[in-house]
Design a protein around this motif. Structure first.
Motif, PDB file in Angstrom:
ATOM      1  N   MET A 231      49.591  -2.139  93.272  1.00 31.74           N
ATOM      2  CA  MET A 231      50.640  -1.396  92.610  1.00 31.74           C
ATOM      3  C   MET A 231      50.030  -0.143  91.977  1.00 31.74           C
ATOM      4  N   PRO A 232      50.557   1.022  92.258  1.00 30.89           N
ATOM      5  CA  PRO A 232      50.015   2.256  91.686  1.00 30.89           C
ATOM      6  C   PRO A 232      50.079   2.258  90.157  1.00 30.89           C
ATOM      7  N   GLU A 233      49.093   2.902  89.555  1.00 34.36           N
ATOM      8  CA  GLU A 233      48.982   2.953  88.102  1.00 34.36           C
ATOM      9  C   GLU A 233      48.913   4.415  87.645  1.00 34.36           C
ATOM     10  N   LEU A 234      49.694   4.760  86.621  1.00 36.71           N
ATOM     11  CA  LEU A 234      49.643   6.086  86.027  1.00 36.71           C
ATOM     12  C   LEU A 234      48.424   6.156  85.118  1.00 36.71           C
ATOM     13  N   GLN A 235      47.553   7.141  85.376  1.00 36.50           N
ATOM     14  CA  GLN A 235      46.332   7.300  84.584  1.00 36.50           C
ATOM     15  C   GLN A 235      46.246   8.727  84.068  1.00 36.50           C
ATOM     16  N   ARG A 236      45.734   8.856  82.866  1.00 34.53           N
ATOM     17  CA  ARG A 236      45.483  10.184  82.304  1.00 34.53           C
ATOM     18  C   ARG A 236      44.352  10.812  83.125  1.00 34.53           C
ATOM     19  N   LEU A 237      44.488  12.083  83.442  1.00 36.67           N
ATOM     20  CA  LEU A 237      43.501  12.777  84.271  1.00 36.67           C
ATOM     21  C   LEU A 237      42.114  12.740  83.625  1.00 36.67           C
ATOM     22  N   ARG A 238      41.117  12.424  84.445  1.00 34.03           N
ATOM     23  CA  ARG A 238      39.727  12.361  84.010  1.00 34.03           C
ATOM     24  C   ARG A 238      38.861  13.163  84.982  1.00 34.03           C
ATOM     25  N   ALA A 239      37.637  13.416  84.568  1.00 34.03           N
ATOM     26  CA  ALA A 239      36.697  14.163  85.409  1.00 34.03           C
ATOM     27  C   ALA A 239      36.442  13.441  86.726  1.00 34.03           C
ATOM     28  N   ASP A 240      36.348  12.112  86.695  1.00 31.62           N
ATOM     29  CA  ASP A 240      36.030  11.374  87.910  1.00 31.62           C
ATOM     30  C   ASP A 240      37.186  11.292  88.908  1.00 31.62           C
ATOM     31  N   HIS A 241      38.352  11.797  88.538  1.00 30.69           N
ATOM     32  CA  HIS A 241      39.468  11.870  89.487  1.00 30.69           C
ATOM     33  C   HIS A 241      39.326  13.046  90.465  1.00 30.69           C
ATOM     34  N   ALA A 242      38.412  13.969  90.186  1.00 30.07           N
ATOM     35  CA  ALA A 242      38.332  15.217  90.946  1.00 30.07           C
ATOM     36  C   ALA A 242      38.265  15.032  92.467  1.00 30.07           C
ATOM     37  N   PRO A 243      37.370  14.210  93.007  1.00 36.53           N
ATOM     38  CA  PRO A 243      37.310  14.093  94.480  1.00 36.53           C
ATOM     39  C   PRO A 243      38.616  13.570  95.087  1.00 36.53           C
ATOM     40  N   ALA A 244      39.202  12.541  94.493  1.00 32.44           N
ATOM     41  CA  ALA A 244      40.456  11.995  95.025  1.00 32.44           C
ATOM     42  C   ALA A 244      41.608  12.975  94.844  1.00 32.44           C
ATOM     43  N   LEU A 245      41.602  13.724  93.753  1.00 30.19           N
ATOM     44  CA  LEU A 245      42.656  14.707  93.522  1.00 30.19           C
ATOM     45  C   LEU A 245      42.572  15.848  94.534  1.00 30.19           C
ATOM     46  N   LEU A 246      41.370  16.308  94.812  1.00 33.86           N
ATOM     47  CA  LEU A 246      41.203  17.352  95.820  1.00 33.86           C
ATOM     48  C   LEU A 246      41.652  16.848  97.189  1.00 33.86           C
ATOM     49  N   ALA A 247      41.315  15.626  97.532  1.00 38.23           N
ATOM     50  CA  ALA A 247      41.756  15.047  98.810  1.00 38.23           C
ATOM     51  C   ALA A 247      43.285  14.967  98.865  1.00 38.23           C
ATOM     52  N   PHE A 248      43.906  14.549  97.781  1.00 43.52           N
ATOM     53  CA  PHE A 248      45.367  14.477  97.690  1.00 43.52           C
ATOM     54  C   PHE A 248      45.996  15.851  97.930  1.00 43.52           C
ATOM     55  N   GLU A 249      45.476  16.867  97.267  1.00 43.62           N
ATOM     56  CA  GLU A 249      46.023  18.225  97.396  1.00 43.62           C
ATOM     57  C   GLU A 249      45.840  18.764  98.818  1.00 43.62           C
ATOM     58  N   ARG A 250      44.681  18.532  99.407  1.00 38.51           N
ATOM     59  CA  ARG A 250      44.435  19.001 100.782  1.00 38.51           C
ATOM     60  C   ARG A 250      45.329  18.274 101.789  1.00 38.51           C
ATOM     61  N   GLU A 251      45.400  16.961 101.664  1.00 40.58           N
ATOM     62  CA  GLU A 251      46.170  16.151 102.607  1.00 40.58           C
ATOM     63  C   GLU A 251      47.662  16.494 102.575  1.00 40.58           C
ATOM     64  N   ASN A 252      48.162  16.874 101.419  1.00 39.75           N
ATOM     65  CA  ASN A 252      49.598  17.106 101.258  1.00 39.75           C
ATOM     66  C   ASN A 252      49.976  18.582 101.137  1.00 39.75           C
ATOM     67  N   ARG A 253      49.038  19.465 101.382  1.00 38.46           N
ATOM     68  CA  ARG A 253      49.292  20.889 101.163  1.00 38.46           C
ATOM     69  C   ARG A 253      50.506  21.396 101.941  1.00 38.46           C
ATOM     70  N   ALA A 254      50.576  21.135 103.209  1.00 38.50           N
ATOM     71  CA  ALA A 254      51.702  21.623 104.021  1.00 38.50           C
ATOM     72  C   ALA A 254      53.008  20.977 103.579  1.00 38.50           C
ATOM     73  N   PHE A 255      52.969  19.697 103.260  1.00 42.34           N
ATOM     74  CA  PHE A 255      54.167  18.993 102.785  1.00 42.34           C
ATOM     75  C   PHE A 255      54.675  19.624 101.495  1.00 42.34           C
ATOM     76  N   PHE A 256      53.784  19.871 100.541  1.00 44.04           N
ATOM     77  CA  PHE A 256      54.197  20.475  99.279  1.00 44.04           C
ATOM     78  C   PHE A 256      54.729  21.889  99.487  1.00 44.04           C
ATOM     79  N   ALA A 257      54.088  22.654 100.341  1.00 43.00           N
ATOM     80  CA  ALA A 257      54.482  24.051 100.550  1.00 43.00           C
ATOM     81  C   ALA A 257      55.899  24.182 101.097  1.00 43.00           C
ATOM     82  N   ALA A 258      56.428  23.124 101.674  1.00 38.56           N
ATOM     83  CA  ALA A 258      57.798  23.163 102.191  1.00 38.56           C
ATOM     84  C   ALA A 258      58.834  23.179 101.065  1.00 38.56           C
ATOM     85  N   SER A 259      58.446  22.735  99.852  1.00 34.86           N
ATOM     86  CA  SER A 259      59.436  22.664  98.780  1.00 34.86           C
ATOM     87  C   SER A 259      58.979  23.246  97.443  1.00 34.86           C
TER      88      SER A 259
END
Length: 174
Positions: free
Chosen positions: A1-29
């Motif tokens: 089950m997904p968990e809401l977490q306050r942003l931390r320094a160690d989230h950086a690699p996963a956050l960058l992957a999230f932004e790259r993977e979804n870039r085209a999807f986000f740009a549509a809206s």
């Protein structure tokens, strides 16, 4: 089950992957972050953490942790421009996590955090007219249109507002 977490320094690699993977999807809206965002991601992430430490913003990620303890970011949910008991809500969710209620449930959770942890009484948001998914999430979670017509990166949009002190009109659980 997904968990809401306050942003931390160690989230950086996963956050960058999230932004790259979804870039085209986000740009549509929503407006694209641009190549500079990705080229200077580490510095940008550090700046966000500094803003959060100063109390002017509250950044969160929705993390789905697998059996190996590895966390994949499924969404971002942020409260920015915190002042005088108010903040602006912004969110984006991964394409593969759409249509399953995660955005609605997480926005409701963040509204509760806004009131109980951050002392906020009013949240504002905005969405482009063609972003029907975000507008639906806002409506389901108790945001109401302000009647204010906005331009969001040259796209027509609407402003929304929600009190965190009244009864929540939407409901969902993570």
């Amino acid at each position: 089950m997904p968990e809401l977490q306050r942003l931390r320094a160690d989230h950086a690699p996963a956050l960058l992957a999230f932004e790259r993977e979804n870039r085209a999807f986000f740009a549509a809206s929503v407006p694209d972050r641009g190549d500079d965002y990705f080229a200077h991601f580490e510095a940008r992430h550090a700046a966000l953490l500094a803003e959060q430490a100063a109390g002017v913003c509250h950044f969160h990620v929705l993390v789905d942790t697998d059996s190996n303890g590895e966390g994949e970011i499924m969404g971002r949910f942020n409260l920015v421009d915190v002042a005088d008991g108010s903040a602006e809500l912004g969110f984006r969710i991964a394409e593969k996590a759409t249509h399953c209620g995660l955005a609605t449930a997480t926005v409701l959770q963040l509204c509760t955090l806004a009131a109980t942890e951050y002392g906020l009484t009013t949240l504002r948001a905005a969405a482009t007219l063609d972003n029907t998914a975000s507008r639906a999430v806002l409506t389901r979670t108790g945001f109401v249109p302000t009647g204010e017509e906005l331009l969001l990166n040259d796209h027509p949009g609407l402003g929304y507002v929600r009190s965190t002190t009244g009864e929540v009109r939407g409901s969902a659980e993570l």
